[in-house]
Design a protein around this motif. Structure first.
Motif, mmCIF file in Angstrom:
data_model
loop_
_atom_site.group_PDB
_atom_site.id
_atom_site.type_symbol
_atom_site.label_atom_id
_atom_site.label_comp_id
_atom_site.label_asym_id
_atom_site.label_seq_id
_atom_site.Cartn_x
_atom_site.Cartn_y
_atom_site.Cartn_z
ATOM 1 N N PRO A 96 0.745 -1.150 0.026
ATOM 2 C CA PRO A 96 -0.057 -0.115 -0.162
ATOM 3 C C PRO A 96 0.829 1.408 -0.013
ATOM 4 O O PRO A 96 1.800 1.456 0.776
ATOM 5 C CB PRO A 96 -0.651 0.036 1.462
ATOM 6 N N THR A 97 0.593 2.223 -0.926
ATOM 7 C CA THR A 97 1.343 3.510 -0.948
ATOM 8 C C THR A 97 0.202 4.410 -1.015
ATOM 9 O O THR A 97 -0.871 4.360 -1.309
ATOM 10 C CB THR A 97 2.148 3.603 -2.288
ATOM 11 N N ASN A 98 0.710 5.837 -0.707
ATOM 12 C CA ASN A 98 0.047 6.923 -0.809
ATOM 13 C C ASN A 98 0.425 7.863 -1.728
ATOM 14 O O ASN A 98 -0.189 9.266 -1.866
ATOM 15 C CB ASN A 98 -0.374 7.655 0.562
ATOM 16 N N ASP A 99 1.641 7.722 -2.434
ATOM 17 C CA ASP A 99 1.945 8.542 -3.544
ATOM 18 C C ASP A 99 2.073 8.163 -4.890
ATOM 19 O O ASP A 99 2.686 8.529 -5.854
ATOM 20 C CB ASP A 99 3.398 8.839 -2.917
ATOM 21 N N VAL A 107 6.023 0.743 -10.566
ATOM 22 C CA VAL A 107 6.070 1.930 -11.624
ATOM 23 C C VAL A 107 5.928 3.002 -10.725
ATOM 24 O O VAL A 107 5.039 3.348 -9.838
ATOM 25 C CB VAL A 107 4.775 1.627 -12.385
ATOM 26 N N ALA A 108 6.783 4.138 -10.919
ATOM 27 C CA ALA A 108 6.803 5.331 -10.208
ATOM 28 C C ALA A 108 6.043 6.354 -11.396
ATOM 29 O O ALA A 108 6.526 6.611 -12.413
ATOM 30 C CB ALA A 108 8.186 5.730 -10.104
ATOM 31 N N ASN A 163 6.533 12.773 -11.957
ATOM 32 C CA ASN A 163 6.699 13.769 -10.990
ATOM 33 C C ASN A 163 6.751 13.283 -9.434
ATOM 34 O O ASN A 163 6.466 14.067 -8.443
ATOM 35 C CB ASN A 163 5.888 14.963 -11.151
ATOM 36 N N TRP A 164 7.187 11.913 -9.351
ATOM 37 C CA TRP A 164 7.121 11.122 -7.977
ATOM 38 C C TRP A 164 8.589 11.444 -7.287
ATOM 39 O O TRP A 164 9.629 11.689 -8.170
ATOM 40 C CB TRP A 164 6.872 9.661 -8.318
ATOM 41 N N SER A 165 8.771 11.227 -6.048
ATOM 42 C CA SER A 165 9.941 11.380 -5.352
ATOM 43 C C SER A 165 9.540 10.831 -3.872
ATOM 44 O O SER A 165 8.433 10.719 -3.435
ATOM 45 C CB SER A 165 10.547 12.494 -5.300
ATOM 46 N N GLU A 166 10.850 10.508 -3.461
ATOM 47 C CA GLU A 166 10.360 10.033 -1.815
ATOM 48 C C GLU A 166 11.721 10.500 -1.065
ATOM 49 O O GLU A 166 12.502 10.916 -1.742
ATOM 50 C CB GLU A 166 10.445 8.527 -1.905
ATOM 51 N N PRO A 167 11.493 10.558 0.349
ATOM 52 C CA PRO A 167 12.777 11.426 0.960
ATOM 53 C C PRO A 167 14.070 10.688 0.795
ATOM 54 O O PRO A 167 14.067 9.285 0.450
ATOM 55 C CB PRO A 167 12.170 11.018 2.443
ATOM 56 N N PHE A 168 15.091 11.411 1.074
ATOM 57 C CA PHE A 168 16.388 10.628 1.207
ATOM 58 C C PHE A 168 16.285 9.354 2.337
ATOM 59 O O PHE A 168 15.691 9.497 3.344
ATOM 60 C CB PHE A 168 17.442 11.507 1.780
ATOM 61 N N GLN A 169 17.389 8.614 2.051
ATOM 62 C CA GLN A 169 17.309 7.344 2.959
ATOM 63 C C GLN A 169 18.642 6.832 2.823
ATOM 64 O O GLN A 169 19.577 7.338 1.891
ATOM 65 C CB GLN A 169 16.479 6.359 2.555
#
Length: 119
Positions: free
Chosen positions: A14-17, A40-41, A44-50
């Motif tokens: 499950p994702t919310n982005d 599949v991204a 204009n998708w991105s996620e935080p640094f990790q």
């Protein structure tokens, strides 16, 4: 006992982005020491640094994906792949206008406890 496992129903994370994550093998599906996920991204998708505690291999099936690895920007396109070693500070994104479809393999298997996402 058979010495193989066929995955016909991957676990959809499950994702919310808007990102699609289908884990075929790993900690959320067929238990495995590594994880294999089809993703599949969206545009204009991105996620935080990790700073993961696992190596991650990415193969781009279609589109482009941007990686910020320890401050260096890398863009991979269809047919290209990369191995990112554990301990690298990384930010994944798709700042482009088309979806990016790719495979991700993590060793050891992906775990939220070991991804170390920044807030």
């Amino acid at each position: 006992m058979k010495k193989y496992r066929i995955q016909k129903n991957p676990f959809v994370v499950p994702t919310n982005d808007g990102k699609l994550i289908e884990e075929h093998f790993g900690l959320a599906s067929i238990l495995s020491e590594l994880s294999i996920a089809h993703m599949v991204a969206p545009p204009n998708w991105s996620e935080p640094f990790q700073t993961p505690e696992f190596d991650e291999y990415t193969y781009i099936i279609k589109g482009k994906k941007q990686f910020n690895i320890d401050g260096e920007i890398i863009v991979l396109e269809t047919g290209e792949s990369i191995k990112i070693e554990k301990g690298a500070r990384i930010r994944y994104s798709n700042p482009f206008n088309s979806p990016c479809e790719y495979l991700s393999i993590c060793l050891p298997a992906f775990s939220m406890d070991k991804v170390n996402r920044e807030e």
